[in-house]
Design an enzyme around this catalytic site. Structure first.
Site, PDB file in Angstrom:
ATOM      1  N   PHE A 177       0.855  -1.197  -0.017  1.00 31.48           N
ATOM      2  CA  PHE A 177      -0.115  -0.118   0.149  1.00 31.48           C
ATOM      3  C   PHE A 177       0.941   1.119   0.122  1.00 31.48           C
ATOM      4  O   PHE A 177       0.496   2.395  -0.341  1.00 31.48           O
ATOM      5  CB  PHE A 177      -0.957  -0.066   1.222  1.00 31.48           C
ATOM      6  CG  PHE A 177      -0.408   0.388   2.600  1.00 31.48           C
ATOM      7  CD1 PHE A 177       0.432  -0.607   3.225  1.00 31.48           C
ATOM      8  CD2 PHE A 177      -0.401   1.726   2.768  1.00 31.48           C
ATOM      9  CE1 PHE A 177       1.123   0.004   4.544  1.00 31.48           C
ATOM     10  CE2 PHE A 177       0.075   2.066   4.078  1.00 31.48           C
ATOM     11  CZ  PHE A 177       0.874   1.359   4.979  1.00 31.48           C
ATOM     12  N   LYS A 178       2.139   1.143   0.290  1.00 28.56           N
ATOM     13  CA  LYS A 178       2.820   2.567   0.511  1.00 28.56           C
ATOM     14  C   LYS A 178       3.280   2.918  -0.952  1.00 28.56           C
ATOM     15  O   LYS A 178       3.474   4.012  -0.899  1.00 28.56           O
ATOM     16  CB  LYS A 178       4.281   2.224   1.131  1.00 28.56           C
ATOM     17  CG  LYS A 178       4.003   1.288   2.651  1.00 28.56           C
ATOM     18  CD  LYS A 178       5.246   1.815   3.384  1.00 28.56           C
ATOM     19  CE  LYS A 178       4.802   1.395   4.931  1.00 28.56           C
ATOM     20  NZ  LYS A 178       4.510   0.189   5.207  1.00 28.56           N
ATOM     21  N   ASP A 179       2.758   2.178  -2.166  1.00 27.76           N
ATOM     22  CA  ASP A 179       2.815   3.055  -3.291  1.00 27.76           C
ATOM     23  C   ASP A 179       1.851   4.043  -3.307  1.00 27.76           C
ATOM     24  O   ASP A 179       2.337   5.038  -4.192  1.00 27.76           O
ATOM     25  CB  ASP A 179       2.351   1.753  -4.412  1.00 27.76           C
ATOM     26  CG  ASP A 179       3.570   0.844  -4.699  1.00 27.76           C
ATOM     27  OD1 ASP A 179       4.787   1.171  -4.714  1.00 27.76           O
ATOM     28  OD2 ASP A 179       3.320  -0.338  -4.864  1.00 27.76           O
ATOM     29  N   THR A 237       8.276   0.529   2.691  1.00 26.35           N
ATOM     30  CA  THR A 237       8.250   1.985   2.307  1.00 26.35           C
ATOM     31  C   THR A 237       9.697   2.044   1.043  1.00 26.35           C
ATOM     32  O   THR A 237       9.424   2.913   0.494  1.00 26.35           O
ATOM     33  CB  THR A 237       8.742   2.851   3.722  1.00 26.35           C
ATOM     34  OG1 THR A 237       7.392   2.494   4.318  1.00 26.35           O
ATOM     35  CG2 THR A 237       8.897   4.238   3.221  1.00 26.35           C
ATOM     36  N   ALA A 261       3.946   7.049  -1.825  1.00 25.94           N
ATOM     37  CA  ALA A 261       5.242   7.447  -2.062  1.00 25.94           C
ATOM     38  C   ALA A 261       5.162   7.976  -3.634  1.00 25.94           C
ATOM     39  O   ALA A 261       5.586   8.946  -3.776  1.00 25.94           O
ATOM     40  CB  ALA A 261       6.118   6.026  -2.470  1.00 25.94           C
TER      41      ALA A 261
END
Ligand SMILES: *Cc1c(COP(=O)(O)O)cnc(C)c1O
Length: 429
Positions: free
Chosen positions: A107-109, A140, A112
């Site tokens: 989910f950090k896409d 991350t 970011a």
């Protein structure tokens, strides 16, 4: 104009663009909104795409900011992959929100890529590159590296704990080259996070480099996460006519903060249940009222191995008393044995393959004893990123998404550094 202030109260209000370029507020605190805009369920139309609804949810926070008019272009560029709601159990009104369809399958896409789209616009033509320091417990760093790779005017330095990330994650951290460098720190994630924060307040380093962060201490990572809480809660509101409650697999508490902020502006969110592995600093706070950070312990859900979660500072700013905090959030602690058992059960019962973080949330949901949904378990990473854990439990290899295929064929390189600011300063060159 919307402004952001420090959780520690010692910095002047900054617009969004300034806050994300700085990363950390000058007094060492974290930026939070000075005021809370309000949104109603009717403000966001049913037929909107994720980037369109994201732009509407985020617009009040960028009002009057340099990037304000570019927001729709930024969300379109950053959120170019879906976040589907997959129903698990119609009777229990239980779903999974799949947040792992981006380029690095976690989910950090979302955060970011949003931050990268913002910063590259802001830094266009700057005299010297912005150097982004990012501490990572696994996901991350890969998401940030992928989002910024080959972008002009920005350099990325990733710090990860040597030997404490999964093989797939390590490849995602180290495969880039060009404007991305990775340092394997001889220590834990908390050491990496401490080094990044120390670098920010170090006068010598600040004079040498334009530094920023891409951790969830950076507002530009957190705000965009409100977008899919908005889209998902509104979709479920339309379907069930009730507020959706979320189970959030938590480590550094960025995700939980974004969920609490989304509820704060009026999105139809009910309960927020935090799912932690045995790194239980936050659950202990809720239980005892005492904040006692401690060294992190390695678990199967490694991206949540955080003993001193940064964003607790934001949550405690939003909910200043223990009464408010306990009313706002609940938390569950899940050990490795229970994570393994839940991965097996999720496969047997629903045919799902869950990564250890998602399984932590699924286990927390069962323990929470929730009856009337809708409830949403956040699926934070693709199971293929944790093949070593998942495959033996479900008796087959998770299918590899296109984003992860070919990962292992790339050459990878990392510089080892000791967990001290001197070592980091030396390695930065
Ligand atoms: C980072 C991460 C988490 C924890 O999110 P926080 O915002 O740090 O609480 C959970 N699951 C996965 C897969 C992650 O990468």
């Amino acid at each position: 104009m919307t402004a952001f202030v420090s959780t520690r109260g010692g910095a002047s209000p900054a617009p969004f663009s300034v806050a994300i370029e700085q990363g950390l507020a000058p007094d060492g605190g974290l930026y939070v909104p000075q005021h809370w805009p309000g949104i109603t369920n009717e403000d966001i139309g049913a037929d909107l795409s994720l980037p369109e609804s994201a732009a509407l949810v985020l617009a009040p926070f960028l009002e009057g900011d340099a990037l304000s008019s570019e927001l729709p272009a930024i969300t379109a560029e950053a959120f170019d992959f879906p976040a589907p709601i997959v129903e698990l159990d119609a009777e229990r009104r239980l779903s999974v929100l799949e947040l792992f369809h981006g380029p690095t399958a976690a989910f950090k896409d979302f955060g970011a890529r949003f931050l990268a789209s913002c910063l590259t616009r802001l830094r266009k033509g700057a005299a010297r590159p912005l150097r982004i320091l990012v501490a990572t417990s696994g996901d991350t760093g890969g998401a940030v590296a992928a989002a910024f790779h080959n972008k002009p005017d920005v350099e990325v330095v990733v710090l990860f704990p040597k030997g404490l990330v999964s093989p797939a994650q390590e490849h995602q951290l180290t495969r880039w080259g060009g404007n991305v460098r990775s340092f394997a720190v001889r220590g834990t994630f908390d050491d990496c996070q401490r080094l990044v924060k120390a670098a920010f307040v170090d006068e010598r380093l600040r004079a040498r480099f334009d530094l920023s962060s891409a951790n969830s201490i950076n507002l530009g990572r957190l705000l965009p996460q409100m977008a899919y809480f908005g889209a998902a809660s509104l979709a479920l509101w339309r379907k069930h006519g009730a507020r959706a409650s979320f189970v959030v697999p938590s480590g550094n508490l960025g995700h939980a903060t974004a969920c609490a902020w989304a509820r704060k502006i009026g999105l139809p969110i009910g309960e927020i249940a935090l799912a932690h592995n045995i790194n239980r600093t936050m659950p202990d706070l809720l239980e005892t009222g005492e904040w006692r950070p401690r060294p992190s312990v390695a678990t199967l859900a490694s991206a949540m191995d955080v003993g001193d979660p940064s964003n607790a500072e934001r949550l405690r700013h939003l909910f200043p008393t223990m009464t408010e905090l306990r009313r706002a959030l609940t938390a569950h602690v899940v050990d490795d044995a229970a994570i393994r058992a839940r991965i097996k059960a999720g496969h047997a019962r629903y045919g799902q393959m869950w990564c250890p973080h998602t399984a932590t949330a699924a286990e927390a949901f069962e323990r929470h004893g929730a009856t009337s949904g809708p409830w949403v378990i956040l699926a934070t990473a693709h199971a293929a990123k944790f093949r070593e854990v998942v495959a033996p439990l479900v008796g087959q290899d998770p299918p590899v998404p296109p984003s992860l295929a070919g990962l292992f064929s790339r050459v990878s390189a990392a510089t080892e550094v000791n967990p001290t600011l001197e070592a980091l300063a030396g390695a930065l060159g």
